[in-house]
Design a protein around this motif. Structure first.
Motif, PDB file in Angstrom:
ATOM      1  N   ASN A  23       0.819  -1.212   0.000  1.00  0.00           N
ATOM      2  CA  ASN A  23       0.000   0.000   0.000  1.00  0.00           C
ATOM      3  C   ASN A  23       0.854   1.264   0.000  1.00  0.00           C
ATOM      4  N   ILE A  24       1.953   1.269   0.741  1.00  0.00           N
ATOM      5  CA  ILE A  24       2.826   2.452   0.796  1.00  0.00           C
ATOM      6  C   ILE A  24       3.506   2.656  -0.554  1.00  0.00           C
ATOM      7  N   ILE A  25       3.987   1.591  -1.157  1.00  0.00           N
ATOM      8  CA  ILE A  25       4.639   1.705  -2.465  1.00  0.00           C
ATOM      9  C   ILE A  25       3.638   2.221  -3.501  1.00  0.00           C
ATOM     10  N   LYS A  26       2.411   1.716  -3.469  1.00  0.00           N
ATOM     11  CA  LYS A  26       1.376   2.221  -4.386  1.00  0.00           C
ATOM     12  C   LYS A  26       1.112   3.700  -4.134  1.00  0.00           C
ATOM     13  N   ARG A  27       1.001   4.079  -2.864  1.00  0.00           N
ATOM     14  CA  ARG A  27       0.772   5.486  -2.520  1.00  0.00           C
ATOM     15  C   ARG A  27       1.859   6.376  -3.109  1.00  0.00           C
ATOM     16  N   ASP A  28       3.089   5.879  -3.104  1.00  0.00           N
ATOM     17  CA  ASP A  28       4.232   6.642  -3.598  1.00  0.00           C
ATOM     18  C   ASP A  28       4.467   6.429  -5.101  1.00  0.00           C
ATOM     19  N   ASN A  29       3.422   5.972  -5.799  1.00  0.00           N
ATOM     20  CA  ASN A  29       3.448   5.805  -7.262  1.00  0.00           C
ATOM     21  C   ASN A  29       4.537   4.862  -7.760  1.00  0.00           C
ATOM     22  N   ASN A  30       4.866   3.859  -6.947  1.00  0.00           N
ATOM     23  CA  ASN A  30       5.869   2.853  -7.325  1.00  0.00           C
ATOM     24  C   ASN A  30       7.217   3.478  -7.688  1.00  0.00           C
ATOM     25  N   LEU A  31       7.589   4.538  -6.964  1.00  0.00           N
ATOM     26  CA  LEU A  31       8.845   5.237  -7.217  1.00  0.00           C
ATOM     27  C   LEU A  31       9.580   5.519  -5.916  1.00  0.00           C
ATOM     28  N   CYS A  32      10.900   5.502  -5.982  1.00  0.00           N
ATOM     29  CA  CYS A  32      11.726   5.938  -4.858  1.00  0.00           C
ATOM     30  C   CYS A  32      11.460   7.424  -4.649  1.00  0.00           C
ATOM     31  N   ARG A  33      11.136   7.821  -3.431  1.00  0.00           N
ATOM     32  CA  ARG A  33      10.829   9.219  -3.156  1.00  0.00           C
ATOM     33  C   ARG A  33      12.084  10.088  -3.120  1.00  0.00           C
ATOM     34  N   SER A  34      13.255   9.465  -3.192  1.00  0.00           N
ATOM     35  CA  SER A  34      14.496  10.226  -3.192  1.00  0.00           C
ATOM     36  C   SER A  34      15.025  10.433  -4.610  1.00  0.00           C
ATOM     37  N   CYS A  35      15.183   9.337  -5.370  1.00  0.00           N
ATOM     38  CA  CYS A  35      15.813   9.456  -6.697  1.00  0.00           C
ATOM     39  C   CYS A  35      14.867   9.202  -7.859  1.00  0.00           C
ATOM     40  N   LYS A  59       5.184  -3.256  16.057  1.00  0.00           N
ATOM     41  CA  LYS A  59       5.385  -4.124  14.899  1.00  0.00           C
ATOM     42  C   LYS A  59       5.484  -3.234  13.654  1.00  0.00           C
ATOM     43  N   PRO A  60       6.203  -3.653  12.628  1.00  0.00           N
ATOM     44  CA  PRO A  60       6.413  -2.798  11.448  1.00  0.00           C
ATOM     45  C   PRO A  60       5.121  -2.300  10.808  1.00  0.00           C
ATOM     46  N   TRP A  61       4.075  -3.092  10.842  1.00  0.00           N
ATOM     47  CA  TRP A  61       2.807  -2.733  10.196  1.00  0.00           C
ATOM     48  C   TRP A  61       1.920  -1.854  11.074  1.00  0.00           C
ATOM     49  N   GLU A  62       2.306  -1.601  12.306  1.00  0.00           N
ATOM     50  CA  GLU A  62       1.475  -0.812  13.219  1.00  0.00           C
ATOM     51  C   GLU A  62       1.691   0.704  13.089  1.00  0.00           C
ATOM     52  N   TYR A  63       2.614   1.104  12.253  1.00  0.00           N
ATOM     53  CA  TYR A  63       2.920   2.530  12.100  1.00  0.00           C
ATOM     54  C   TYR A  63       1.932   3.209  11.167  1.00  0.00           C
ATOM     55  N   GLU A  64       1.654   4.481  11.449  1.00  0.00           N
ATOM     56  CA  GLU A  64       0.791   5.262  10.571  1.00  0.00           C
ATOM     57  C   GLU A  64       1.504   5.470   9.238  1.00  0.00           C
ATOM     58  N   ASP A  65       0.717   5.570   8.190  1.00  0.00           N
ATOM     59  CA  ASP A  65       1.281   5.674   6.837  1.00  0.00           C
ATOM     60  C   ASP A  65       2.244   6.849   6.674  1.00  0.00           C
ATOM     61  N   HIS A  66       1.970   7.971   7.340  1.00  0.00           N
ATOM     62  CA  HIS A  66       2.838   9.138   7.154  1.00  0.00           C
ATOM     63  C   HIS A  66       4.239   8.934   7.736  1.00  0.00           C
ATOM     64  N   LEU A  67       4.428   7.869   8.511  1.00  0.00           N
ATOM     65  CA  LEU A  67       5.748   7.568   9.069  1.00  0.00           C
ATOM     66  C   LEU A  67       6.538   6.587   8.195  1.00  0.00           C
ATOM     67  N   LEU A  68       5.979   6.266   7.030  1.00  0.00           N
ATOM     68  CA  LEU A  68       6.603   5.322   6.103  1.00  0.00           C
ATOM     69  C   LEU A  68       6.839   5.994   4.759  1.00  0.00           C
ATOM     70  N   ILE A  69       7.933   5.642   4.105  1.00  0.00           N
ATOM     71  CA  ILE A  69       8.279   6.246   2.810  1.00  0.00           C
ATOM     72  C   ILE A  69       8.973   5.202   1.940  1.00  0.00           C
ATOM     73  N   THR A  70       8.753   5.292   0.636  1.00  0.00           N
ATOM     74  CA  THR A  70       9.347   4.360  -0.320  1.00  0.00           C
ATOM     75  C   THR A  70      10.706   4.868  -0.793  1.00  0.00           C
ATOM     76  N   PHE A  71      11.696   4.002  -0.707  1.00  0.00           N
ATOM     77  CA  PHE A  71      13.034   4.270  -1.227  1.00  0.00           C
ATOM     78  C   PHE A  71      13.468   3.068  -2.055  1.00  0.00           C
TER      79      PHE A  71
END
Length: 90
Positions: A23-35, A59-71
């Motif tokens: 879900n996080i990767i989809k939210r970030d449009n399947n792209l690294c948010r850095s490069c 647990k890793p899945w218990e974090y709110e989405d805004h605390l996760l980012i795709t790299f």
């Protein structure tokens, strides 16, 4: 978190984490948010939460989405080498 990386690593195979990660990767449009690349994508926790009363990390899945980012793997590794992920005690 460093000392518990072995047991933490096992949690990354849990279906709840795999679903959250997707879900996080989809939210970030399947792209690294850095490069901006779209391969070898990983999800990074911007901070870790230690639950004092339970004396354990969330647990890793218990974090709110805004605390996760795709790299991508490369940016994720560089980030961990350059910055220490903060731990919030809750």
């Amino acid at each position: 978190m460093q000392g518990q990386h072995g047991s933490y690593g096992k949690l990354l195979f849990d279906k709840r984490w795999r679903d959250k990660r997707t879900n996080i990767i989809k939210r970030d449009n399947n792209l690294c948010r850095s490069c901006g690349v779209n391969s070898e994508l990983e999800v990074h926790h911007r901070q870790y939460h230690f639950i004092k009363r339970l004396r354990q990390f969330k647990k890793p899945w218990e974090y709110e989405d805004h605390l996760l980012i795709t790299f991508c793997g490369s940016c994720h590794k560089k980030g961990h080498q350059k910055f220490k992920v903060p731990i919030k005690y809750i």
